[in-house]
Design an enzyme around this catalytic site. Sequence first.
Site, PDB file in Angstrom:
ATOM      1  CD1 TRP A  45       0.262   0.398   3.388  1.00  0.00           C
ATOM      2  CD2 TRP A  45      -0.241  -1.737   2.993  1.00  0.00           C
ATOM      3  NE1 TRP A  45       0.739  -0.334   4.439  1.00  0.00           N
ATOM      4  CE2 TRP A  45       0.435  -1.657   4.233  1.00  0.00           C
ATOM      5  CE3 TRP A  45      -0.654  -3.002   2.541  1.00  0.00           C
ATOM      6  CZ2 TRP A  45       0.706  -2.769   5.025  1.00  0.00           C
ATOM      7  CZ3 TRP A  45      -0.393  -4.104   3.342  1.00  0.00           C
ATOM      8  CH2 TRP A  45       0.274  -3.985   4.560  1.00  0.00           C
TER       9      TRP A  45
ATOM     10  CD  GLU B  89      -3.841   3.205   6.965  1.00  0.00           C
ATOM     11  OE1 GLU B  89      -3.929   2.790   8.137  1.00  0.00           O
ATOM     12  OE2 GLU B  89      -2.752   3.445   6.428  1.00  0.00           O
TER      13      GLU B  89
ATOM     14  CD  GLN C  25      -6.881  -3.266  17.955  1.00  0.00           C
ATOM     15  OE1 GLN C  25      -6.929  -4.007  18.902  1.00  0.00           O
ATOM     16  NE2 GLN C  25      -6.078  -2.212  17.936  1.00  0.00           N
ATOM     17  CB  THR C  26      -4.951  -6.820  11.494  1.00  0.00           C
ATOM     18  OG1 THR C  26      -6.302  -6.860  11.946  1.00  0.00           O
ATOM     19  CG2 THR C  26      -4.601  -8.138  10.864  1.00  0.00           C
TER      20      THR C  26
ATOM     21  CG  LEU D  76      -8.013  -9.702   7.930  1.00  0.00           C
ATOM     22  CD1 LEU D  76      -6.542 -10.075   8.006  1.00  0.00           C
ATOM     23  CD2 LEU D  76      -8.262  -8.803   6.731  1.00  0.00           C
TER      24      LEU D  76
ATOM     25  CE1 TYR E  37     -12.252  -7.530  17.121  1.00  0.00           C
ATOM     26  CE2 TYR E  37     -10.117  -6.811  16.334  1.00  0.00           C
ATOM     27  CZ  TYR E  37     -10.957  -7.148  17.367  1.00  0.00           C
ATOM     28  OH  TYR E  37     -10.503  -7.091  18.656  1.00  0.00           O
TER      29      TYR E  37
ATOM     30  CE1 TYR F  44      -3.734   5.013  12.193  1.00  0.00           C
ATOM     31  CE2 TYR F  44      -5.304   3.562  11.102  1.00  0.00           C
ATOM     32  CZ  TYR F  44      -4.032   4.068  11.227  1.00  0.00           C
ATOM     33  OH  TYR F  44      -3.056   3.661  10.359  1.00  0.00           O
TER      34      TYR F  44
ATOM     35  CG  ASP G 285      -1.052   3.422  15.167  1.00  0.00           C
ATOM     36  OD1 ASP G 285      -0.328   4.269  15.711  1.00  0.00           O
ATOM     37  OD2 ASP G 285      -0.599   2.507  14.464  1.00  0.00           O
TER      38      ASP G 285
ATOM     39  CB  CYS H  54       9.397   3.004  19.613  1.00  0.00           C
ATOM     40  SG  CYS H  54       8.948   3.733  21.212  1.00  0.00           S
TER      41      CYS H  54
ATOM     42  CB  CYS I 109      16.506   3.427  23.580  1.00  0.00           C
ATOM     43  SG  CYS I 109      14.871   3.042  24.264  1.00  0.00           S
TER      44      CYS I 109
ATOM     45  CB  CYS J 202      15.487   5.462  19.065  1.00  0.00           C
ATOM     46  SG  CYS J 202      14.083   6.570  18.842  1.00  0.00           S
TER      47      CYS J 202
END
Length: 366
Positions: A24, A37, A42-43, A80, A82, A120, A138, A192, A199, A202
């Site tokens: 995407w 999106e 949640q995936t 998948l 939901y 979101y 998110d 993160c 860190c 980062c």
Amino acid sequence: MKDLTGLHNALIGWFRANRADLPWRRTRDPYAIWIAEVMLQQTQVATVIPYYERFLTRFPTVEALAAAPLDEVLKLWEGLGYYSRARNLHRAARMIVEQFGGKLPSTVNDLLRLPGVGRYTAGAVASLAFGRDVPLLDGNVIRVLSRLLNIENDVMESATRRALWEQAERLLPPERAALWNEGLMELGQQLCTPATPSCPRCPIAGWCEAYRLGLQGERPVRSRRRKKPHYDVTAGVIRGQDGRLLIARRPPDGMLGGLWEFPGGKRQPDESLVACLKREIREELGIEIAVEGPVTTVQHAYTHFRITLHAFYCRHTGGEPQAIECAGWAWVTLEELDQYAFPVTDRKIIAVLRGGSGQPERGPEP
DNA sequence: AATTCGTGGGA
DNA sequence: TTCCCAAGAAT
């Protein structure tokens, strides 16, 4: 936070050099980005990729999706999870064709009118597909910001979420929201991370308040979830006169809405599995059955409870099926089962029916 | 505001 | 084993 420009440049520079090559991200088509999106809600990314490819191949445009029957959308969504996402996607596609002239709306407020599009997803599509200067929040961004700003409050609480949205808005770099938003998410995914963040590597560790205090492992603060209850559930593999199997469609809303299944249901206290199965089949379909023997048992954990699913071979002994507590029924052959969308638990039962042994199939032997 | 909605992977 | 968590939304 004084040096916002330095922070922006550090993250965006890192993102330009480290952005993963995702399907995407190879398109500018708002429709394709919207689909991605929604799938990513949640995936995890790795789970979504094959679903995204199949979905865009079958439904390359919003018109193609709007014209399709819901059953076909659910079939592509099978596994998948939901599933309201698939139903809402289908409804929203028809809204876009009828009310928005086939073009995805480009503002947060218009996007929010689409079913399945929350704050979101509206922020993601508006910024990533249309270049709007709007924030998004998110799970990744919550984690990054709660460390960056050392947020000590429980991020599960709505007051904390409000504060996080305000910070996401405040931190937004002018004209570069898309790169910033995607950079925050990529950082949350690559460095993160929840358990042991990297860190030292980062790019914005120099701005991170939790890191300065050595508290990155304590952020974000989350309240504990309740323990999941367990239920025993039965399912009937009901064979008719000609050897076909009876399957039922679940009601269009709610848990696994619109999917097909081997009929059955939750065992009540002090009820035997066989009594449970006969009762459920009578309540759902108005027919009588004889329970002949076990097929398999499947353990499964949903978000809020766990089940042991007990599947039994059954014989249809009386009555014509009626759609009483289900949305439909069908007699099908073992091969025809693949045309229908089933939950993962029922797919495991099907694998046993086809495998012939008592166990789901194993991988190839060396 | 608190629940409900799937599934798979990792610690 | 058990729990957490993942590019959240709807009610």
